[in-house]
Design a protein around this motif. Structure first.
Motif, mmCIF file in Angstrom:
data_model
loop_
_atom_site.group_PDB
_atom_site.id
_atom_site.type_symbol
_atom_site.label_atom_id
_atom_site.label_comp_id
_atom_site.label_asym_id
_atom_site.label_seq_id
_atom_site.Cartn_x
_atom_site.Cartn_y
_atom_site.Cartn_z
ATOM 1 N N PRO A 247 45.304 24.371 82.204
ATOM 2 C CA PRO A 247 45.512 23.097 81.502
ATOM 3 C C PRO A 247 44.644 23.049 80.254
ATOM 4 O O PRO A 247 43.530 23.570 80.252
ATOM 5 N N THR A 248 45.168 22.486 79.193
ATOM 6 C CA THR A 248 44.294 22.109 78.074
ATOM 7 C C THR A 248 44.706 20.709 77.643
ATOM 8 O O THR A 248 45.721 20.184 78.109
ATOM 9 N N GLU A 249 43.929 20.128 76.750
ATOM 10 C CA GLU A 249 44.236 18.766 76.300
ATOM 11 C C GLU A 249 45.458 18.743 75.385
ATOM 12 O O GLU A 249 46.058 17.686 75.180
ATOM 13 N N THR A 250 45.852 19.912 74.839
ATOM 14 C CA THR A 250 47.029 19.954 73.965
ATOM 15 C C THR A 250 48.273 20.219 74.802
ATOM 16 O O THR A 250 49.093 19.329 75.009
ATOM 17 N N VAL A 251 48.405 21.450 75.289
ATOM 18 C CA VAL A 251 49.515 21.836 76.170
ATOM 19 C C VAL A 251 48.964 22.861 77.160
ATOM 20 O O VAL A 251 47.847 23.349 76.990
ATOM 21 N N LEU B 70 34.868 26.256 57.755
ATOM 22 C CA LEU B 70 35.442 26.341 59.101
ATOM 23 C C LEU B 70 34.374 26.048 60.160
ATOM 24 O O LEU B 70 34.671 25.461 61.208
ATOM 25 N N LEU B 71 33.123 26.441 59.866
ATOM 26 C CA LEU B 71 32.027 26.137 60.786
ATOM 27 C C LEU B 71 31.837 24.621 60.892
ATOM 28 O O LEU B 71 31.624 24.078 61.979
ATOM 29 N N LEU B 72 31.953 23.966 59.748
ATOM 30 C CA LEU B 72 31.846 22.506 59.724
ATOM 31 C C LEU B 72 32.913 21.891 60.629
ATOM 32 O O LEU B 72 32.640 20.986 61.433
ATOM 33 N N LEU B 73 34.147 22.415 60.520
ATOM 34 C CA LEU B 73 35.246 21.916 61.357
ATOM 35 C C LEU B 73 34.966 22.194 62.827
ATOM 36 O O LEU B 73 35.176 21.339 63.688
ATOM 37 N N ALA B 74 34.478 23.414 63.110
ATOM 38 C CA ALA B 74 34.196 23.802 64.499
ATOM 39 C C ALA B 74 33.159 22.858 65.101
ATOM 40 O O ALA B 74 33.327 22.353 66.221
ATOM 41 N N GLU B 75 32.084 22.630 64.342
ATOM 42 C CA GLU B 75 31.001 21.797 64.872
ATOM 43 C C GLU B 75 31.464 20.364 65.119
ATOM 44 O O GLU B 75 31.008 19.704 66.037
ATOM 45 N N HIS B 76 32.392 19.909 64.303
ATOM 46 C CA HIS B 76 32.846 18.530 64.447
ATOM 47 C C HIS B 76 33.957 18.366 65.488
ATOM 48 O O HIS B 76 33.962 17.416 66.257
ATOM 49 N N PHE B 77 34.920 19.301 65.487
ATOM 50 C CA PHE B 77 36.135 19.080 66.291
ATOM 51 C C PHE B 77 36.161 19.852 67.612
ATOM 52 O O PHE B 77 37.015 19.589 68.454
ATOM 53 N N TRP B 78 35.297 20.856 67.798
ATOM 54 C CA TRP B 78 35.259 21.576 69.073
ATOM 55 C C TRP B 78 34.305 20.887 70.017
ATOM 56 O O TRP B 78 33.243 20.428 69.566
ATOM 57 N N ALA B 79 34.584 20.804 71.326
ATOM 58 C CA ALA B 79 35.825 21.242 71.948
ATOM 59 C C ALA B 79 36.953 20.300 71.531
ATOM 60 O O ALA B 79 36.800 19.088 71.608
ATOM 61 N N GLY B 80 38.120 20.886 71.136
ATOM 62 C CA GLY B 80 39.207 20.031 70.714
ATOM 63 C C GLY B 80 40.424 20.784 70.236
ATOM 64 O O GLY B 80 40.480 22.017 70.321
ATOM 65 N N ALA B 81 41.378 20.006 69.694
ATOM 66 C CA ALA B 81 42.712 20.530 69.373
ATOM 67 C C ALA B 81 42.751 21.236 68.025
ATOM 68 O O ALA B 81 43.622 20.991 67.197
ATOM 69 N N LEU B 82 41.771 22.105 67.806
ATOM 70 C CA LEU B 82 41.648 22.825 66.543
ATOM 71 C C LEU B 82 41.545 24.318 66.841
ATOM 72 O O LEU B 82 40.761 24.734 67.685
ATOM 73 N N THR B 83 42.360 25.107 66.140
ATOM 74 C CA THR B 83 42.275 26.567 66.240
ATOM 75 C C THR B 83 41.877 27.109 64.879
ATOM 76 O O THR B 83 42.428 26.700 63.859
ATOM 77 N N LEU B 84 40.883 27.996 64.873
ATOM 78 C CA LEU B 84 40.405 28.568 63.608
ATOM 79 C C LEU B 84 40.789 30.037 63.507
ATOM 80 O O LEU B 84 40.669 30.782 64.479
ATOM 81 N N LEU B 85 41.246 30.450 62.322
ATOM 82 C CA LEU B 85 41.554 31.858 62.069
ATOM 83 C C LEU B 85 40.316 32.495 61.449
ATOM 84 O O LEU B 85 39.891 32.112 60.359
ATOM 85 N N LEU B 86 39.731 33.475 62.172
ATOM 86 C CA LEU B 86 38.442 34.043 61.774
ATOM 87 C C LEU B 86 38.534 35.565 61.740
ATOM 88 O O LEU B 86 39.304 36.158 62.518
ATOM 89 N N PRO C 229 38.969 24.711 73.942
ATOM 90 C CA PRO C 229 39.800 23.577 74.357
ATOM 91 C C PRO C 229 38.944 22.518 75.036
ATOM 92 O O PRO C 229 37.868 22.814 75.562
ATOM 93 N N ASN C 230 39.429 21.283 75.016
ATOM 94 C CA ASN C 230 38.659 20.189 75.603
ATOM 95 C C ASN C 230 39.309 19.723 76.905
ATOM 96 O O ASN C 230 39.997 18.713 76.936
ATOM 97 N N HIS C 231 39.104 20.518 77.949
ATOM 98 C CA HIS C 231 39.589 20.109 79.269
ATOM 99 C C HIS C 231 38.546 20.534 80.299
ATOM 100 O O HIS C 231 38.188 21.713 80.358
ATOM 101 N N PRO C 232 38.037 19.589 81.117
ATOM 102 C CA PRO C 232 36.901 19.894 81.993
ATOM 103 C C PRO C 232 37.130 21.092 82.918
ATOM 104 O O PRO C 232 36.245 21.949 83.051
#
Ligand code: TXA
Ligand code: MG
Length: 325
Positions: free
Chosen positions: A22-26, A75-91, A113-116
């Motif tokens: 399970p994840t919070e997205t799909v 992208l690090l800024l996005l990671a720090e703010h939105f992870w765990a969450g519905a964001l995938t980064l191409l690295l 992903p943000n699912h316990p």
């Protein structure tokens, strides 16, 4: 088998088998992302072309650094703010990541992903989980364990039951292209939120149909098996389908209907209050429901083109593409 046994899930994964998570997205179809045979099993089960790369999932930024060369500053800024969450980064990937995962690309898609339940599972693993959405290639994404069981039940040894996905549409994919922060797929984190955090506009990757950079971009992606027609006004869509059994996917309000045109069970409203988060949460589930009914065609209306509405419209556009072409 469906359950919440993390030890069993881990045992399957260590043995190179797949587990639906399970994840919070799909829901994802997961396997050890560093084990080529396990990853190959994902492609086989999904009937997915190997030119379509996978996302690696893990539970911490520290672990991400094991598999990527660097995380560019925005992208690090996005990671720090939105992870765990519905964001995938191409690295940029390290050599340890198999070419099969990235379809030979030099970047790897990463997400926390943000699912316990899944975060707990990931914390017990020293490898990342490669996991595409747990549906046959090109079909509707699953947001409940039942969707997974219905679509891939015979092929997946274990489905980890984490309830209904809270966000309901896939992650937003962001990378850097030509020096610009670029969105490769609209998803669960609205573009507006990304732009306001970065304090700048982002680039959008246009559609492409052959060897796409993010095959979520394939125009006929996310499709139900029933034909789907999308428009501005449900009443006129309904008129155009006279004589057929019609499934209706409304945003806030149903059009005036005649019983013959649309069985009660086939009239669904994504969010009576017009809430886009609620609409996203119901979106795939309602399409699954409509697709399972005895109807000839699904009609749907465009959502407001803001926030999550953009991501939902994107999926509606792709789901209806085959009918328009
Ligand atoms: O929310 C999600 O992202 C879900 C959950 C399970 O995490 N996963 C998901 O995976 O939607 P999938 O495989 O259905 O979609 C992943 C998308 C594909 O369109 C793939 O082409 C793109 O990510 N992708 C993966 N690696 C990429 C890369 N290196 N460059 C560009 N696109 C990439
Ligand atoms: Mg998918």
């Amino acid at each position: 088998m469906i359950g919440t046994d993390l030890d069993f899930a881990k045992t399957c994964l260590l043995a190179g088998k797949t587990v639906a998570i399970p994840t919070e997205t799909v829901y994802g179809l997961a396997a050890n992302g560093l084990n080529v045979n396990a990853v190959a099993e994902i492609f086989r089960i999904k009937k997915r072309p190997t030119f379509d790369p996978l996302i690696l999932h893990t539970d911490s930024l520290a672990k991400v650094e094991n598999w990527v060369v660097e995380i560019p500053k925005p992208l690090l800024l996005l990671a720090e703010h939105f992870w765990a969450g519905a964001l995938t980064l191409l690295l940029p990937k390290k050599g340890i990541v198999p070419a099969l995962v990235t379809s030979g690309l030099e970047t790897v898609a990463m997400r926390i992903p943000n699912h316990p339940l899944t975060l707990e599972l990931l914390s017990r693993l020293n490898f990342p989980l490669a996991a595409p959405s747990a549906n046959p290639f090109g079909y509707l994404s699953p947001t409940t364990p039942l969707h997974v069981a219905q679509q891939l039940g015979n092929e997946v040894g274990y489905i980890l039951d984490g309830g209904k996905s809270q966000i309901g549409i896939e992650s937003t994919i962001v990378g850097i292209e030509n020096g610009l922060v670029t969105v490769f797929r609209k998803g669960g984190i609205p573009i507006e939120d990304i732009e306001s955090l970065l304090g700048q506009r982002v680039a959008l990757r246009p559609h492409s149909t052959s060897r796409p950079a993010a095959p979520g971009m394939l125009q006929s992606h996310y499709a139900p098996r029933k034909p789907i027609v999308v428009g501005e006004d449900l009443s006129s869509l309904l008129e155009a389908q006279a004589g057929k059994k019609v499934g209706v996917l409304a945003f806030q309000k149903l059009p005036a209907l005649t019983a013959a045109q649309s069985p009660t069970k086939a009239r669904l409203v994504l969010s009576k209050s017009g809430n886009l988060s609620e609409a996203a949460q119901n979106f795939f589930d309602f399409l699954h429901q409509l697709d399972s009914l005895d109807i000839d065609v699904i009609i749907a209306e465009w959502l407001p083109e803001i926030g999550l509405g953009k991501a939902i419209n994107d999926r509606l556009r792709r789901a209806s593409f085959l009918e328009k072409s």
